[in-house]
Design a protein around this motif. Sequence first.
Motif, PDB file in Angstrom:
ATOM      1  N   UNK A  87      79.214  35.677  99.040  1.00  0.00           N
ATOM      2  CA  UNK A  87      78.842  34.530  98.543  1.00  0.00           C
ATOM      3  C   UNK A  87      79.591  33.308  99.119  1.00  0.00           C
ATOM      4  N   UNK A  88      80.909  33.489  99.505  1.00  0.00           N
ATOM      5  CA  UNK A  88      81.592  32.322 100.174  1.00  0.00           C
ATOM      6  C   UNK A  88      81.053  32.225 101.490  1.00  0.00           C
ATOM      7  N   UNK A  89      80.832  33.088 102.214  1.00  0.00           N
ATOM      8  CA  UNK A  89      80.329  32.949 103.652  1.00  0.00           C
ATOM      9  C   UNK A  89      78.901  32.603 103.497  1.00  0.00           C
ATOM     10  N   UNK A  90      77.970  32.792 102.783  1.00  0.00           N
ATOM     11  CA  UNK A  90      76.643  32.313 102.580  1.00  0.00           C
ATOM     12  C   UNK A  90      76.560  30.892 102.211  1.00  0.00           C
ATOM     13  N   UNK A  91      77.532  30.450 101.245  1.00  0.00           N
ATOM     14  CA  UNK A  91      77.540  28.989 100.615  1.00  0.00           C
ATOM     15  C   UNK A  91      78.279  28.219 101.187  1.00  0.00           C
ATOM     16  N   UNK A  92      79.584  28.499 101.677  1.00  0.00           N
ATOM     17  CA  UNK A  92      80.655  27.744 102.093  1.00  0.00           C
ATOM     18  C   UNK A  92      81.378  27.168 100.999  1.00  0.00           C
ATOM     19  N   UNK A  93      81.361  28.072  99.681  1.00  0.00           N
ATOM     20  CA  UNK A  93      81.932  27.522  98.289  1.00  0.00           C
ATOM     21  C   UNK A  93      83.358  27.417  98.671  1.00  0.00           C
ATOM     22  N   UNK A  94      84.184  26.324  98.279  1.00  0.00           N
ATOM     23  CA  UNK A  94      85.512  26.204  98.456  1.00  0.00           C
ATOM     24  C   UNK A  94      86.213  26.826  97.370  1.00  0.00           C
ATOM     25  N   UNK A  95      87.347  27.159  97.619  1.00  0.00           N
ATOM     26  CA  UNK A  95      88.483  27.703  96.849  1.00  0.00           C
ATOM     27  C   UNK A  95      89.018  26.557  95.954  1.00  0.00           C
ATOM     28  N   UNK A  96      88.929  27.100  94.668  1.00  0.00           N
ATOM     29  CA  UNK A  96      89.576  26.220  93.531  1.00  0.00           C
ATOM     30  C   UNK A  96      90.959  25.446  94.047  1.00  0.00           C
ATOM     31  N   UNK A  97      91.312  24.354  93.398  1.00  0.00           N
ATOM     32  CA  UNK A  97      92.251  23.557  94.077  1.00  0.00           C
ATOM     33  C   UNK A  97      93.615  24.099  93.662  1.00  0.00           C
ATOM     34  N   UNK A  98      93.789  25.253  92.846  1.00  0.00           N
ATOM     35  CA  UNK A  98      94.991  25.653  92.294  1.00  0.00           C
ATOM     36  C   UNK A  98      94.763  27.072  91.404  1.00  0.00           C
ATOM     37  N   UNK A  99      95.823  27.461  91.165  1.00  0.00           N
ATOM     38  CA  UNK A  99      95.721  28.851  90.333  1.00  0.00           C
ATOM     39  C   UNK A  99      97.052  28.964  89.585  1.00  0.00           C
ATOM     40  N   UNK A 100      96.842  29.408  88.069  1.00  0.00           N
ATOM     41  CA  UNK A 100      97.940  29.937  87.323  1.00  0.00           C
ATOM     42  C   UNK A 100      98.802  31.004  88.161  1.00  0.00           C
ATOM     43  N   UNK A 101      99.957  30.585  88.329  1.00  0.00           N
ATOM     44  CA  UNK A 101     100.882  31.899  89.094  1.00  0.00           C
ATOM     45  C   UNK A 101     102.099  31.866  88.243  1.00  0.00           C
ATOM     46  N   UNK A 102     102.450  33.142  87.889  1.00  0.00           N
ATOM     47  CA  UNK A 102     103.667  33.516  86.943  1.00  0.00           C
ATOM     48  C   UNK A 102     105.087  33.117  87.912  1.00  0.00           C
ATOM     49  N   UNK A 103     105.630  32.444  87.364  1.00  0.00           N
ATOM     50  CA  UNK A 103     106.962  32.255  88.307  1.00  0.00           C
ATOM     51  C   UNK A 103     108.486  32.752  87.632  1.00  0.00           C
ATOM     52  N   UNK A 104     108.048  33.857  86.925  1.00  0.00           N
ATOM     53  CA  UNK A 104     109.207  34.505  86.308  1.00  0.00           C
ATOM     54  C   UNK A 104     109.540  34.286  85.115  1.00  0.00           C
ATOM     55  N   UNK A 105     109.202  33.171  84.526  1.00  0.00           N
ATOM     56  CA  UNK A 105     109.448  32.659  83.290  1.00  0.00           C
ATOM     57  C   UNK A 105     108.199  32.065  82.308  1.00  0.00           C
TER      58      UNK A 105
END
Length: 183
Positions: free
Chosen positions: A1-19
Amino acid sequence: FVQATGHPSPPGCHVWNGTSWLDTPGRGWAAPDFAQDDNHPAVCINWPDARAYVEWLASKTGRAYRLPSEAEWEYAARAGGTGARYWGQESDSACDYANVLDKSARRQFRYHSSYLIHQCMDDYAYTAPVARFKPNDFGLYDMLGNVWHWTADCWNDSHADAPADGSARSKGACSMHVLRGGS
């Protein structure tokens, strides 16, 4: 999908920082902040990404693909059953069926004491490879645990006035959508 369309990655992601979970710029499906390979589920996918994928898949195959409604997802996840989990009521059996918050994750992270820590070990603190655990009675893998699954429904605070036919809710807070499954 990404290769065929060039769809970009979202601008961020929820990441667990330990708390706590934080929106983290620079993270996304291509770089989620933990090791993954092609056998792992895609993560850090937002609702527009999920919609773009199913629309592309439909156009590519000539078949009708769409995100499931919350009711359809629920029926598929429970495999027609009515219990909270398709494997039964014992939460500590979860590690045979799903990648959950368990002793494996507890070893690597600190979690707030209000989180339910399953008293088993699935050996995955992050995502597990697809189909690593037992399927439900419909033969579907990874319906609970591992990653969240997008549905077509608009967000509502309750199930009051949900469509009786299992279709997606198109009224409510439609700038937000329903996630199911767990992460």
